[in-house]
Design a protein around this motif. Structure first.
Motif, PDB file in Angstrom:
ATOM      1  N   LEU A 161     -87.030  58.664 113.481  1.00 19.49           N
ATOM      2  CA  LEU A 161     -85.947  57.686 113.618  1.00 19.49           C
ATOM      3  C   LEU A 161     -84.580  58.259 113.251  1.00 19.49           C
ATOM      4  O   LEU A 161     -83.553  57.637 113.545  1.00 19.49           O
ATOM      5  N   VAL A 162     -84.564  59.417 112.610  1.00 17.08           N
ATOM      6  CA  VAL A 162     -83.295  60.000 112.168  1.00 17.08           C
ATOM      7  C   VAL A 162     -82.333  60.180 113.337  1.00 17.08           C
ATOM      8  O   VAL A 162     -81.128  59.923 113.224  1.00 17.08           O
ATOM      9  N   TYR A 163     -82.839  60.602 114.469  1.00 14.09           N
ATOM     10  CA  TYR A 163     -82.010  60.834 115.659  1.00 14.09           C
ATOM     11  C   TYR A 163     -81.166  59.612 116.002  1.00 14.09           C
ATOM     12  O   TYR A 163     -79.997  59.733 116.404  1.00 14.09           O
ATOM     13  N   TYR A 164     -81.727  58.424 115.816  1.00 15.76           N
ATOM     14  CA  TYR A 164     -81.051  57.194 116.227  1.00 15.76           C
ATOM     15  C   TYR A 164     -79.989  56.739 115.234  1.00 15.76           C
ATOM     16  O   TYR A 164     -79.281  55.759 115.490  1.00 15.76           O
ATOM     17  N   LEU A 165     -79.861  57.445 114.106  1.00 18.61           N
ATOM     18  CA  LEU A 165     -78.797  57.136 113.153  1.00 18.61           C
ATOM     19  C   LEU A 165     -77.492  57.833 113.507  1.00 18.61           C
ATOM     20  O   LEU A 165     -76.454  57.564 112.898  1.00 18.61           O
ATOM     21  N   ASN A 166     -77.536  58.727 114.473  1.00 16.48           N
ATOM     22  CA  ASN A 166     -76.318  59.409 114.911  1.00 16.48           C
ATOM     23  C   ASN A 166     -75.415  58.410 115.638  1.00 16.48           C
ATOM     24  O   ASN A 166     -75.864  57.727 116.562  1.00 16.48           O
ATOM     25  N   PRO A 167     -74.154  58.284 115.239  1.00 17.24           N
ATOM     26  CA  PRO A 167     -73.265  57.295 115.874  1.00 17.24           C
ATOM     27  C   PRO A 167     -73.113  57.479 117.378  1.00 17.24           C
ATOM     28  O   PRO A 167     -72.796  56.520 118.090  1.00 17.24           O
ATOM     29  N   SER A 168     -73.344  58.688 117.876  1.00 17.89           N
ATOM     30  CA  SER A 168     -73.174  58.933 119.306  1.00 17.89           C
ATOM     31  C   SER A 168     -74.370  58.469 120.134  1.00 17.89           C
ATOM     32  O   SER A 168     -74.295  58.410 121.360  1.00 17.89           O
ATOM     33  N   VAL A 169     -75.458  58.127 119.470  1.00 16.38           N
ATOM     34  CA  VAL A 169     -76.668  57.696 120.178  1.00 16.38           C
ATOM     35  C   VAL A 169     -76.597  56.193 120.406  1.00 16.38           C
ATOM     36  O   VAL A 169     -76.411  55.412 119.467  1.00 16.38           O
ATOM     37  N   THR A 170     -76.742  55.783 121.646  1.00 16.21           N
ATOM     38  CA  THR A 170     -76.642  54.359 121.995  1.00 16.21           C
ATOM     39  C   THR A 170     -77.983  53.754 122.383  1.00 16.21           C
ATOM     40  O   THR A 170     -78.071  52.551 122.627  1.00 16.21           O
ATOM     41  N   THR A 171     -79.026  54.566 122.461  1.00 16.41           N
ATOM     42  CA  THR A 171     -80.343  54.045 122.817  1.00 16.41           C
ATOM     43  C   THR A 171     -81.078  53.575 121.564  1.00 16.41           C
ATOM     44  O   THR A 171     -80.659  53.842 120.440  1.00 16.41           O
ATOM     45  N   THR A 172     -82.166  52.873 121.775  1.00 15.13           N
ATOM     46  CA  THR A 172     -82.978  52.385 120.666  1.00 15.13           C
ATOM     47  C   THR A 172     -84.331  53.092 120.667  1.00 15.13           C
ATOM     48  O   THR A 172     -84.814  53.512 121.727  1.00 15.13           O
ATOM     49  N   PRO A 173     -84.945  53.228 119.512  1.00 14.82           N
ATOM     50  CA  PRO A 173     -86.236  53.922 119.455  1.00 14.82           C
ATOM     51  C   PRO A 173     -87.336  53.107 120.111  1.00 14.82           C
ATOM     52  O   PRO A 173     -87.265  51.871 120.154  1.00 14.82           O
ATOM     53  N   PRO A 174     -88.354  53.774 120.640  1.00 13.57           N
ATOM     54  CA  PRO A 174     -89.488  53.035 121.217  1.00 13.57           C
ATOM     55  C   PRO A 174     -90.225  52.262 120.131  1.00 13.57           C
ATOM     56  O   PRO A 174     -90.198  52.629 118.957  1.00 13.57           O
ATOM     57  N   SER A 175     -90.878  51.198 120.541  1.00  6.28           N
ATOM     58  CA  SER A 175     -91.574  50.355 119.578  1.00  6.28           C
ATOM     59  C   SER A 175     -92.872  49.845 120.179  1.00  6.28           C
ATOM     60  O   SER A 175     -92.968  49.613 121.389  1.00  6.28           O
ATOM     61  N   ASP A 176     -93.864  49.679 119.332  1.00  6.49           N
ATOM     62  CA  ASP A 176     -95.102  49.041 119.759  1.00  6.49           C
ATOM     63  C   ASP A 176     -94.855  47.548 119.973  1.00  6.49           C
ATOM     64  O   ASP A 176     -93.878  46.994 119.460  1.00  6.49           O
ATOM     65  N   PRO A 177     -95.730  46.875 120.707  1.00  6.27           N
ATOM     66  CA  PRO A 177     -95.583  45.420 120.850  1.00  6.27           C
ATOM     67  C   PRO A 177     -95.631  44.734 119.490  1.00  6.27           C
ATOM     68  O   PRO A 177     -96.311  45.190 118.569  1.00  6.27           O
ATOM     69  N   ALA A 178     -94.893  43.655 119.368  1.00  5.84           N
ATOM     70  CA  ALA A 178     -94.882  42.903 118.112  1.00  5.84           C
ATOM     71  C   ALA A 178     -96.267  42.322 117.838  1.00  5.84           C
ATOM     72  O   ALA A 178     -97.002  41.983 118.771  1.00  5.84           O
ATOM     73  N   PRO A 179     -96.644  42.211 116.570  1.00  8.09           N
ATOM     74  CA  PRO A 179     -97.950  41.616 116.247  1.00  8.09           C
ATOM     75  C   PRO A 179     -98.038  40.178 116.739  1.00  8.09           C
ATOM     76  O   PRO A 179     -97.027  39.484 116.873  1.00  8.09           O
ATOM     77  N   GLN A 180     -99.244  39.732 116.999  1.00  4.62           N
ATOM     78  CA  GLN A 180     -99.447  38.355 117.422  1.00  4.62           C
ATOM     79  C   GLN A 180     -99.109  37.392 116.285  1.00  4.62           C
ATOM     80  O   GLN A 180     -99.299  37.697 115.112  1.00  4.62           O
TER      81      GLN A 180
END
Length: 236
Positions: A161-180
């Motif tokens: 997740l560190v990559y997504y803390l860079n201010p120049s990154v505008t994408t979001t990290p992939p995520s598993d489906p939310a729990p039921q």
């Protein structure tokens, strides 16, 4: 999972790190209550002896979560790891050091990077022990329900997740489906717990429609509880 907060009693004691079959009675119990653990589960949990394979028990709902929330927040050089588990001291150090090293090596934060861990938060995923602590199977190791690689899994996820803390990154990290949502399946032998709901509403007519204006959480409402029945036990 076998957990004992204390020295334990009869067949359940701390430091039991043998997966060999023991009392035949518990071998019968484990198969009657939950599915018998498959080889991959036994390998994951080694050297913990598995009594109840809660990870494969799904009736009336999942006994153990297979998806948990993790978060990472940044404010300048401060990075907060929001984790759903209870980490041992050494597990916390290893997670923090790994994330800090990734922050610096990737250039997201400089050498003044300061990493703190906040948890348990968002949900509860039990303990997180190091592989060495897990092998001893004292309380924290035995309470690490996702097996000996739990800490390594968290380290892998948080460093990714560190990559997504860079201010120049505008994408979001992939995520598993939310729990039921399991609230409709919650079991209470005595009372309706009204999970995420209210025991009372104060409604007001607004434009011809009844509209809730207060609930049992409002300071002005008062709720008096009267128990009319209870479970009776008889000792023979």
């Amino acid at each position: 999972m076998i957990v004992s907060d204390g020295p334990g009693a009869f067949d359940f004691i701390q430091g039991d790190n043998s997966s060999d079959p023991q009392n035949p009675f518990w071998e019968i119990v484990k198969g009657a209550i939950t599915p018998l653990p498959p080889p991959e589960q036994i390998a994951c949990q080694l050297p913990k002896p598995i009594l109840l394979d809660t990870g494969y028990a799904n009736s009336p709902y999942q006994w153990s979560p297979n998806t948990v929330d993790i978060q990472m927040l940044r404010a300048g050089n401060l990075v907060i790891l929001v984790i759903p588990g209870e980490l041992t001291t050494m597990a916390g150090r290893r997670l923090r050091d790994a994330v800090r090293a990734e922050l610096i090596s990737s250039g997201v934060v400089g050498d003044d990077a300061y990493v703190v861990i906040a948890g348990p938060a968002n949900t509860y995923a039990h303990y997180v022990a190091t592989k060495e602590e897990y092998a001893v199977q004292r309380y924290e190791g035995a309470s690490t329900i996702f097996g000996q690689w739990t800490l390594d899994s968290y380290i892998d996820k948080y460093t990714s997740l560190v990559y997504y803390l860079n201010p120049s990154v505008t994408t979001t990290p992939p995520s598993d489906p939310a729990p039921q949502d399991q609230t409709s399946k919650a079991i209470s032998l005595q009372n309706n717990l009204r999970l995420e709901q209210t025991f009372l509403n104060v409604d007001q007519v607004v434009n011809g429609q009844w509209t809730p204006v207060k609930s049992d959480s409002h300071p002005s409402t008062r709720y008096e509880w009267l128990r009319t029945s209870e479970v009776q036990f008889e000792v023979i």
